[in-house]
Structure formats: C-alpha cells, structure tokens
Design an enzyme around this catalytic site. Structure first.
Site, PDB file in Angstrom:
ATOM      1  N   TYR A  46      49.397  47.137  48.866  1.00  0.00           N
ATOM      2  CA  TYR A  46      48.116  47.258  48.181  1.00  0.00           C
ATOM      3  C   TYR A  46      47.736  48.737  48.100  1.00  0.00           C
ATOM      4  O   TYR A  46      47.574  49.408  49.120  1.00  0.00           O
ATOM      5  CB  TYR A  46      47.020  46.492  48.916  1.00  0.00           C
ATOM      6  CG  TYR A  46      47.143  44.980  48.861  1.00  0.00           C
ATOM      7  CD1 TYR A  46      48.125  44.357  48.096  1.00  0.00           C
ATOM      8  CD2 TYR A  46      46.276  44.163  49.572  1.00  0.00           C
ATOM      9  CE1 TYR A  46      48.233  42.969  48.049  1.00  0.00           C
ATOM     10  CE2 TYR A  46      46.370  42.778  49.530  1.00  0.00           C
ATOM     11  CZ  TYR A  46      47.353  42.190  48.773  1.00  0.00           C
ATOM     12  OH  TYR A  46      47.450  40.819  48.742  1.00  0.00           O
ATOM     13  N   PRO A  53      40.750  32.479  44.749  1.00  0.00           N
ATOM     14  CA  PRO A  53      40.057  31.180  44.733  1.00  0.00           C
ATOM     15  C   PRO A  53      39.073  31.039  43.580  1.00  0.00           C
ATOM     16  O   PRO A  53      38.626  29.923  43.298  1.00  0.00           O
ATOM     17  CB  PRO A  53      39.327  31.162  46.084  1.00  0.00           C
ATOM     18  CG  PRO A  53      39.098  32.612  46.395  1.00  0.00           C
ATOM     19  CD  PRO A  53      40.314  33.310  45.893  1.00  0.00           C
ATOM     20  N   GLY A 113      38.749  35.484  38.854  1.00  0.00           N
ATOM     21  CA  GLY A 113      37.439  35.875  38.348  1.00  0.00           C
ATOM     22  C   GLY A 113      36.931  35.032  37.208  1.00  0.00           C
ATOM     23  O   GLY A 113      35.731  35.058  36.886  1.00  0.00           O
ATOM     24  N   LEU A 164      36.485  31.791  36.955  1.00  0.00           N
ATOM     25  CA  LEU A 164      35.593  30.697  37.335  1.00  0.00           C
ATOM     26  C   LEU A 164      34.158  31.147  37.585  1.00  0.00           C
ATOM     27  O   LEU A 164      33.266  30.308  37.749  1.00  0.00           O
ATOM     28  CB  LEU A 164      36.142  29.978  38.570  1.00  0.00           C
ATOM     29  CG  LEU A 164      37.347  29.075  38.313  1.00  0.00           C
ATOM     30  CD1 LEU A 164      38.049  28.707  39.617  1.00  0.00           C
ATOM     31  CD2 LEU A 164      36.924  27.817  37.555  1.00  0.00           C
ATOM     32  N   GLY A 179      32.496  32.470  35.337  1.00  0.00           N
ATOM     33  CA  GLY A 179      31.864  32.286  34.032  1.00  0.00           C
ATOM     34  C   GLY A 179      31.674  33.569  33.264  1.00  0.00           C
ATOM     35  O   GLY A 179      31.173  33.548  32.123  1.00  0.00           O
ATOM     36  N   LYS A 180      32.097  34.685  33.823  1.00  0.00           N
ATOM     37  CA  LYS A 180      31.829  35.978  33.173  1.00  0.00           C
ATOM     38  C   LYS A 180      32.592  36.169  31.858  1.00  0.00           C
ATOM     39  O   LYS A 180      32.226  36.999  31.035  1.00  0.00           O
ATOM     40  CB  LYS A 180      32.162  37.128  34.126  1.00  0.00           C
ATOM     41  CG  LYS A 180      33.641  37.301  34.413  1.00  0.00           C
ATOM     42  CD  LYS A 180      33.924  38.578  35.203  1.00  0.00           C
ATOM     43  CE  LYS A 180      33.455  38.470  36.623  1.00  0.00           C
ATOM     44  NZ  LYS A 180      33.869  39.658  37.420  1.00  0.00           N
TER      45      LYS A 180
END
Length: 327
Positions: free
Chosen positions: A53, A208, A212, A214, A216-217
């Site tokens: 990372y 999860p 991103g 889910l 709604g953005k």
C-alpha cells in the site's frame, strides 16, 4: 464498539476495521492522523494495511502515528505480504520473500510484531506447504501473533486451513481470510464462506461498500472528488456502475429512506452482520467519511429489510451448490 472473536481463535477485534489502502498516496499524514484518532476514540482496534500500500508508505505512516498519537497496545495491526511489482509474477509466496517482507514491514511500522499477518494472495508457483511454513515461522518467532490469508478461492482456503489443522501444536491455524464482500459482490458465499465457517476461519470483508458505489454517490454522476474520478482508481470502481449494481443501490437507498438512515449505513450493517463475518474493513478519505461509517454501530437492520436486500442482490448459484435433484 463491539468486539468479536476472529474465527475460532482467542483474538478479539472491533467489528469494523480501518483500512489504509490509500494512505501515503491519496491520504496524507494529517487526514490519516484524524482518522486513526477518530477510529480509536470510537473503540476501534483493527487497523489493516499491507506492504504494497503506497509502496510501503501506508505502513510507515501508520508506524509514525502509533509513535505518539495512539498507543500501540490498543490496536490490532494487520498487514499482508506476497504481492510484488513484477508484471511476470504478481505474487511471490516463497518462504524467503515472505519472511523478508515481514521484517521490512516491522521496520516501517516501528514495532517488533504484528497482531495479524496475511498472505496477500495464492502463489501457484510455490508449493503451498512452503508458503504456509512462513506463517508458522512468523508466529513461532513472535513476529506475528496470528496468521491468515487473503484472496484465496474456496479450494485454496480449504486446503490451506486443513493443512494447518492437520498438525496441531506444530502449525498455526488460520485465523482469518480477507476477501471482497458486499451487496454488489457476493461471490464468497459460493465456496469461500462455507469453507471458512466449517474450518473456523473469520472473514474480514474488504470493499464492504462496493468500492464506494453502495453509498449512492454515483447514482446521478461521478463526483469529481471521488475515487471513480481519479485516474488510478476509476478502473477499480467502473465494474460496479452497471445496470445490475444500479438496481441494488436503488434498493439500498429505498431501505435507507424507510429507516431514516443513510445508504452507507444500510450496506455496511448488512455485510457486518452476515454469518461468519468478523469485521468489514472500511477505507475512507477523511475523518468525516470514517465517522459516517462508524455511526453504523448503533444500527441493526430489521429481518424484513435483510431479506429484501438478500433477494435483490442474490447471486445465481446452482449446481453443485444445490442438490441436483431440485434443479
């Protein structure tokens, strides 16, 4: 925050984990510090990172923050090894590479041990018993307290976990498996999750929130400051912007409206409380986003909402998952 046992082990982790995928790259030291402090103050303990990372910067930054901001003893530090920047060999599960990578991770983190060490992926070019021996050495030497795997498919997880259990006292049982899991990606339910439940391996869902989506953005357009608009993360988000995903996001939004909460809270609560899940790993850009995710602690979805979301997002699993005589 509620603490859960990780698989069939004595290790307890917060039921929401903090991910550091973007630390040292998109997330600077100030935002990282704000998030880690907010997470710790909310009772969070599990912080997930990896040696790749930010090319090691995520581990280094986490180590710097543990030096004075948050006590090391209050955190469960999880890192990974095995991914390599080689176009001809994406994963190196050799004993030599893994143990060298662990030592390098410890140096960047500024600690003498990690609480949980994962193999980042399965390496088909290295005998599995050699790869797993690295976990045993890491635990027996005290450099890791517990061990797990990541991105192993069902048969790979079952083989690895069974191999470790076949010599109790000599080999380290697998505590966890980290896999992508959300209402938009339920593939682990086919074989990985049943294997994990049977073998006592805790599931740590990554992404999860469906990368991103889910939240709604992305329902109307791609926000200019979102991951979907960034050059290096847009390909990561794009697969979940199809019509199927839109149908599921609409259902999540409807449920959220009915409960007077946010789509983020509904999506995260759903995956957090699935059987076998220990702690979803949440990645946020800033403390405000993280605080919104941590607010899910007070939410439990009604059974009828869970059933509706299960139905609208159900993957197609037929033979051999179902009895052939019923098909």
């Amino acid at each position: 925050m509620e603490q859960r046992h990780l698989g069939r082990t004595g290790l307890r982790v917060s039921r929401i984990g903090l991910g550091t995928l973007t630390w040292g790259r998109d997330t600077d030291e100030h935002d990282a510090a704000d998030m880690l402090k907010a997470f710790w103050e909310a009772g969070g303990t599990l912080v997930d990172t990896a040696d790749v990372y930010g090319d090691g910067e995520a581990e280094y930054l986490l180590g710097q923050l543990m030096d004075g901001l948050v006590p090391r003893r209050d955190l469960v530090i999880s890192t990974k090894a095995g991914s390599v920047p080689d176009p001809d060999r994406r994963f190196d599960g050799s004993r030599g590479h893994l143990l060298a990578a662990l030592d390098a991770s410890l140096a960047r983190l500024g600690t003498d041990h990690v609480d949980l060490w994962h193999l980042h992926a399965y390496d088909p070019q290295t005998p599995l018993e050699e790869t797993l021996q690295a976990l045993d050495i890491a635990v027996s030497s005290g450099r890791a307290r517990y061990a797990g795997v990541s991105n192993f498919c069902g048969w790979q997880l079952a083989k690895a976990a069974t191999w470790q259990l076949s010599a109790p006292g000599m080999r380290t049982r697998l505590a966890s498996t980290q896999m992508e899991y959300s209402l938009l990606q339920r593939g682990v339910e086919r074989e990985v999750l049943p294997a994990a439940l049977d073998l006592g391996v805790g599931l740590l869902p990554s992404s999860p929130l469906g990368r991103g989506v889910l939240t709604g953005k992305y329902r109307r357009a791609t926000p200019p400051d979102s991951r979907g608009a960034s050059e290096h993360l847009a390909p990561f988000v794009e697969p979940y912007l199809d019509d199927t995903a839109t149908h599921i996001v609409d259902a999540v939004t409807t449920a959220a409206d009915g409960l007077a909460v946010t789509p983020l809270q509904v999506a995260l609560a759903w995956v957090r409380d699935r059987p076998g899940v220990a702690a979803p790993i949440v990645g946020a850009r800033n403390a405000q986003q993280l605080t919104a995710a941590l607010s899910v602690e007070a939410l439990s979805l009604p059974d009828e909402i869970c059933r509706a979301l299960d139905d609208v997002s159900a993957p197609v699993h037929r033979y051999p998952d179902h009895d052939w005589s019923t098909l």
